[in-house]
Design a protein around this motif. Structure first.
Motif, PDB file in Angstrom:
ATOM      1  N   SER A  67       0.872  -1.188   0.000  1.00  0.00           N
ATOM      2  CA  SER A  67       0.000   0.000   0.000  1.00  0.00           C
ATOM      3  C   SER A  67       0.901   1.226   0.000  1.00  0.00           C
ATOM      4  N   ALA A  68       0.316   2.399  -0.242  1.00  0.00           N
ATOM      5  CA  ALA A  68       1.122   3.625  -0.271  1.00  0.00           C
ATOM      6  C   ALA A  68       1.872   3.818   1.053  1.00  0.00           C
ATOM      7  N   GLN A  69       1.200   3.543   2.167  1.00  0.00           N
ATOM      8  CA  GLN A  69       1.848   3.731   3.474  1.00  0.00           C
ATOM      9  C   GLN A  69       3.057   2.804   3.620  1.00  0.00           C
ATOM     10  N   LEU A  70       2.860   1.539   3.220  1.00  0.00           N
ATOM     11  CA  LEU A  70       3.971   0.573   3.329  1.00  0.00           C
ATOM     12  C   LEU A  70       5.115   0.958   2.401  1.00  0.00           C
ATOM     13  N   ARG A  71       4.787   1.400   1.189  1.00  0.00           N
ATOM     14  CA  ARG A  71       5.841   1.760   0.235  1.00  0.00           C
ATOM     15  C   ARG A  71       6.630   2.974   0.711  1.00  0.00           C
ATOM     16  N   ASN A  72       5.982   3.834   1.498  1.00  0.00           N
ATOM     17  CA  ASN A  72       6.687   4.999   2.051  1.00  0.00           C
ATOM     18  C   ASN A  72       7.714   4.585   3.101  1.00  0.00           C
ATOM     19  N   MET A  73       7.514   3.431   3.724  1.00  0.00           N
ATOM     20  CA  MET A  73       8.432   2.938   4.759  1.00  0.00           C
ATOM     21  C   MET A  73       9.444   1.944   4.203  1.00  0.00           C
ATOM     22  N   ALA A  74       8.979   1.060   3.297  1.00  0.00           N
ATOM     23  CA  ALA A  74       9.802  -0.066   2.847  1.00  0.00           C
ATOM     24  C   ALA A  74      11.012   0.408   2.055  1.00  0.00           C
ATOM     25  N   THR A  75      12.145  -0.263   2.259  1.00  0.00           N
ATOM     26  CA  THR A  75      13.389   0.098   1.583  1.00  0.00           C
ATOM     27  C   THR A  75      13.714  -0.938   0.498  1.00  0.00           C
ATOM     28  N   VAL A  76      14.613  -0.548  -0.394  1.00  0.00           N
ATOM     29  CA  VAL A  76      15.005  -1.465  -1.475  1.00  0.00           C
ATOM     30  C   VAL A  76      15.638  -2.738  -0.907  1.00  0.00           C
ATOM     31  N   GLY A  77      16.575  -2.573   0.042  1.00  0.00           N
ATOM     32  CA  GLY A  77      17.237  -3.748   0.636  1.00  0.00           C
ATOM     33  C   GLY A  77      16.241  -4.652   1.346  1.00  0.00           C
ATOM     34  N   GLY A  78      15.351  -4.050   2.131  1.00  0.00           N
ATOM     35  CA  GLY A  78      14.352  -4.830   2.876  1.00  0.00           C
ATOM     36  C   GLY A  78      13.380  -5.541   1.955  1.00  0.00           C
ATOM     37  N   ASN A  79      13.024  -4.893   0.854  1.00  0.00           N
ATOM     38  CA  ASN A  79      12.102  -5.514  -0.105  1.00  0.00           C
ATOM     39  C   ASN A  79      12.711  -6.792  -0.673  1.00  0.00           C
ATOM     40  N   LEU A  80      14.003  -6.731  -1.015  1.00  0.00           N
ATOM     41  CA  LEU A  80      14.679  -7.923  -1.570  1.00  0.00           C
ATOM     42  C   LEU A  80      14.720  -9.061  -0.563  1.00  0.00           C
ATOM     43  N   LEU A  81      14.829  -8.682   0.720  1.00  0.00           N
ATOM     44  CA  LEU A  81      15.054  -9.694   1.754  1.00  0.00           C
ATOM     45  C   LEU A  81      13.794 -10.053   2.534  1.00  0.00           C
ATOM     46  N   GLN A  82      12.646  -9.569   2.101  1.00  0.00           N
ATOM     47  CA  GLN A  82      11.405  -9.937   2.793  1.00  0.00           C
ATOM     48  C   GLN A  82      11.211 -11.449   2.709  1.00  0.00           C
ATOM     49  N   ARG A  83      10.535 -11.991   3.720  1.00  0.00           N
ATOM     50  CA  ARG A  83      10.379 -13.458   3.798  1.00  0.00           C
ATOM     51  C   ARG A  83       9.107 -13.896   3.080  1.00  0.00           C
ATOM     52  N   THR A  84       9.012 -15.189   2.841  1.00  0.00           N
ATOM     53  CA  THR A  84       7.861 -15.744   2.134  1.00  0.00           C
ATOM     54  C   THR A  84       6.545 -15.466   2.868  1.00  0.00           C
ATOM     55  N   ARG A  85       5.442 -15.513   2.127  1.00  0.00           N
ATOM     56  CA  ARG A  85       4.117 -15.354   2.739  1.00  0.00           C
ATOM     57  C   ARG A  85       3.425 -16.701   2.895  1.00  0.00           C
ATOM     58  N   CYS A  86       4.156 -17.803   2.805  1.00  0.00           N
ATOM     59  CA  CYS A  86       3.561 -19.131   3.034  1.00  0.00           C
ATOM     60  C   CYS A  86       2.875 -19.130   4.409  1.00  0.00           C
ATOM     61  N   LEU A  87       1.594 -19.494   4.431  1.00  0.00           N
ATOM     62  CA  LEU A  87       0.803 -19.455   5.668  1.00  0.00           C
ATOM     63  C   LEU A  87       1.417 -20.295   6.770  1.00  0.00           C
ATOM     64  N   TYR A  88       2.019 -21.421   6.388  1.00  0.00           N
ATOM     65  CA  TYR A  88       2.553 -22.357   7.383  1.00  0.00           C
ATOM     66  C   TYR A  88       3.858 -21.840   7.983  1.00  0.00           C
ATOM     67  N   PHE A  89       4.553 -21.006   7.225  1.00  0.00           N
ATOM     68  CA  PHE A  89       5.773 -20.367   7.740  1.00  0.00           C
ATOM     69  C   PHE A  89       5.397 -19.439   8.904  1.00  0.00           C
ATOM     70  N   TYR A  90       4.247 -18.788   8.772  1.00  0.00           N
ATOM     71  CA  TYR A  90       3.792 -17.840   9.810  1.00  0.00           C
ATOM     72  C   TYR A  90       3.135 -18.530  11.008  1.00  0.00           C
ATOM     73  N   ASP A  91       2.738 -19.801  10.808  1.00  0.00           N
ATOM     74  CA  ASP A  91       2.014 -20.516  11.855  1.00  0.00           C
ATOM     75  C   ASP A  91       2.989 -21.374  12.659  1.00  0.00           C
ATOM     76  N   GLY A  92       3.363 -20.908  13.835  1.00  0.00           N
ATOM     77  CA  GLY A  92       4.369 -21.587  14.651  1.00  0.00           C
ATOM     78  C   GLY A  92       4.012 -23.034  14.985  1.00  0.00           C
ATOM     79  N   ALA A  93       2.725 -23.408  14.850  1.00  0.00           N
ATOM     80  CA  ALA A  93       2.317 -24.777  15.201  1.00  0.00           C
ATOM     81  C   ALA A  93       2.528 -25.744  14.026  1.00  0.00           C
ATOM     82  N   SER A  94       2.819 -25.221  12.833  1.00  0.00           N
ATOM     83  CA  SER A  94       2.968 -26.086  11.646  1.00  0.00           C
ATOM     84  C   SER A  94       4.436 -26.431  11.403  1.00  0.00           C
ATOM     85  N   ALA A  95       4.642 -27.633  10.834  1.00  0.00           N
ATOM     86  CA  ALA A  95       6.006 -28.004  10.441  1.00  0.00           C
ATOM     87  C   ALA A  95       6.454 -27.100   9.299  1.00  0.00           C
TER      88      ALA A  95
END
Ligand SMILES: Cc1cc2nc3c(=O)[nH]c(=O)nc-3n(C[C@H](O)[C@H](O)[C@H](O)COP(=O)(O)OP(=O)(O)OC[C@H]3O[C@@H](n4cnc5c(N)ncnc54)[C@H](O)[C@@H]3O)c2cc1C
Ligand code: SF4
Length: 330
Positions: A99-127
């Motif tokens: 979104s515009a707000q996020l793009r105002n904060m996000a940096t080029v380096g951070g964008n390259l290194l952002q982590r996956t959006r796999c739901l199970y990666f975010y769910d600490g109870a999943s393998a």
């Protein structure tokens, strides 16, 4: 959230010394890292704030390229007049993300290194082999609509979520990185890694390296370029499939072409097979179709994302068709 110590780095030398501490992590715009810390997925011991580093400029390079500082905000990169005219696909890719707000904060380096959006990666109870190596992959056999169709492995089928990185892959960009050992450059297409048996290793960046800039070469073909993103909602959604492409034709033949795909792999997918088919071929719908077929030939779908293969083919053809029209109109 786990407790951590905080260092605000005034210069690159301090930042790279601080990151050499065990458990240290850089803080760019914080739009991904802070969420992951709240979820207890990232647990740094030391947070090295790099937002004061003098790495925000976008400068011309001798020979016609461009150097984008790693701390340049995504919104500044997208709005830059040279990027809008010489590399329009990069501007479009960024504006298609978040979104515009996020793009105002996000940096080029951070964008390259952002982590996956796999739901199970975010769910600490999943393998999740990416979060905890050797624990398994809950996505395989699970909900796989957003997962990979190219370059996946039996250990991980996650995709890389960045739009910007897909455009950079098409543009032959180079990532400049620095550590206490000195400076080196990594081609963007080698920066992100396929999962293989080590999906926790996501990039070629060493733990103590800082991304300082991204460099774009002079690339005349990029003046006629587009980024097309297909997603479940018109905004604020990650790509199911995206295509970054540039096209140049002379006397009805393709004389220059770049194609990269997003939403299909753990890395921005440079479509080299498609480019091989297209270069020198007649600039026709038939050539575009053959190229898309060739690129997607090795694709392997999961039960819930078979549609992505045809979607990727059609999006490649549609993007190239549009570029042919745009190029003829220019
Ligand atoms: C709701 C939402 C929707 C989004 N939608 C999209 C989308 O559609 N498309 C898209 O592409 N993105 C999307 N994003 C992701 C967004 O683009 C990223 O969060 C952002 O680009 C990360 O940049 P940052 O500077 O905030 O990184 P941070 O969160 O600060 O850092 C991310 C990672 O990069 C590391 N890092 C940061 N800078 C450097 C550096 N210079 N050198 C080495 N390591 C570094 C950090 O240590 C951390 O590991 C979305 C995010 C949210 C929250
Ligand atoms: S696809 Fe990758 S990130 Fe997702 S659960 Fe499997 S190992 Fe983890």
């Amino acid at each position: 959230m786990k407790s951590f110590s905080y260092v605000s780095a005034p210069d690159v030398a301090t930042a790279v010394r601080a990151i050499a501490e065990p458990g240290a992590k850089f803080l760019g715009g914080g739009t991904n890292l802070v969420d992951l810390m709240r979820e207890d997925i990232e647990r740094p011991d030391v947070l090295v704030d790099i937002t004061r580093l003098p790495l925000t400029e976008i400068e011309d390079l001798p020979g016609g390229g461009l150097r984008i500082g790693a701390l340049a905000r995504n919104s500044k990169v997208a709005a830059h007049p040279v990027i809008r005219t010489r590399y329009p696909l990069l501007s479009q890719a960024i504006l298609n993300g978040a979104s515009a707000q996020l793009r105002n904060m996000a940096t080029v380096g951070g964008n390259l290194l952002q982590r996956t959006r796999c739901l199970y990666f975010y769910d600490g109870a999943s393998a999740c082999n990416k979060r905890e190596p050797g624990s398994g992959c809950a996505a395989i056999g699970g909900f796989t609509r957003n997962h990979a169709i190219l370059g996946a492995s039996e250990s991980c089928i996650a995709t890389h979520p960045s739009d910007m990185a897909v455009a950079l892959a098409a543009l032959d960009a180079t990532v400049e990185v620095e550590s206490t050992r000195g400076l080196r450059r990594i081609p963007l297409t080698d920066f992100h890694l396929l999962p293989g048996s080590t999906p926790h290793l996501e990039t070629a960046l060493a733990a103590d390296e800082l991304v300082t800039a991204v460099e774009l070469p002079a690339l005349p073909v990029a003046a006629n370029s587009r980024y097309r993103k297909v997603r479940d909602r018109a905004s604020y959604a990650f790509a199911l499939v995206s295509v970054a492409a540039a096209l140049e034709t002379t006397d009805g033949k393709i004389t220059g072409v770049r194609v990269a795909l997003g939403g299909v792999s753990a890395k921005p997918w440079r479509a080299r097979e498609a480019e091989r088919v297209l270069l020198g071929a007649p600039a026709t719908e038939e050539s575009f179709r053959r190229a898309a077929e060739a690129e997607l030939a090795p694709a392997v779908a999961q039960p819930e994302n078979t549609f992505k293969i045809e979607l990727a083919r059609r999006t490649i053809v549609a993007t190239l068709r549009q570029l042919l029209t745009d190029g003829s109109a220019a």
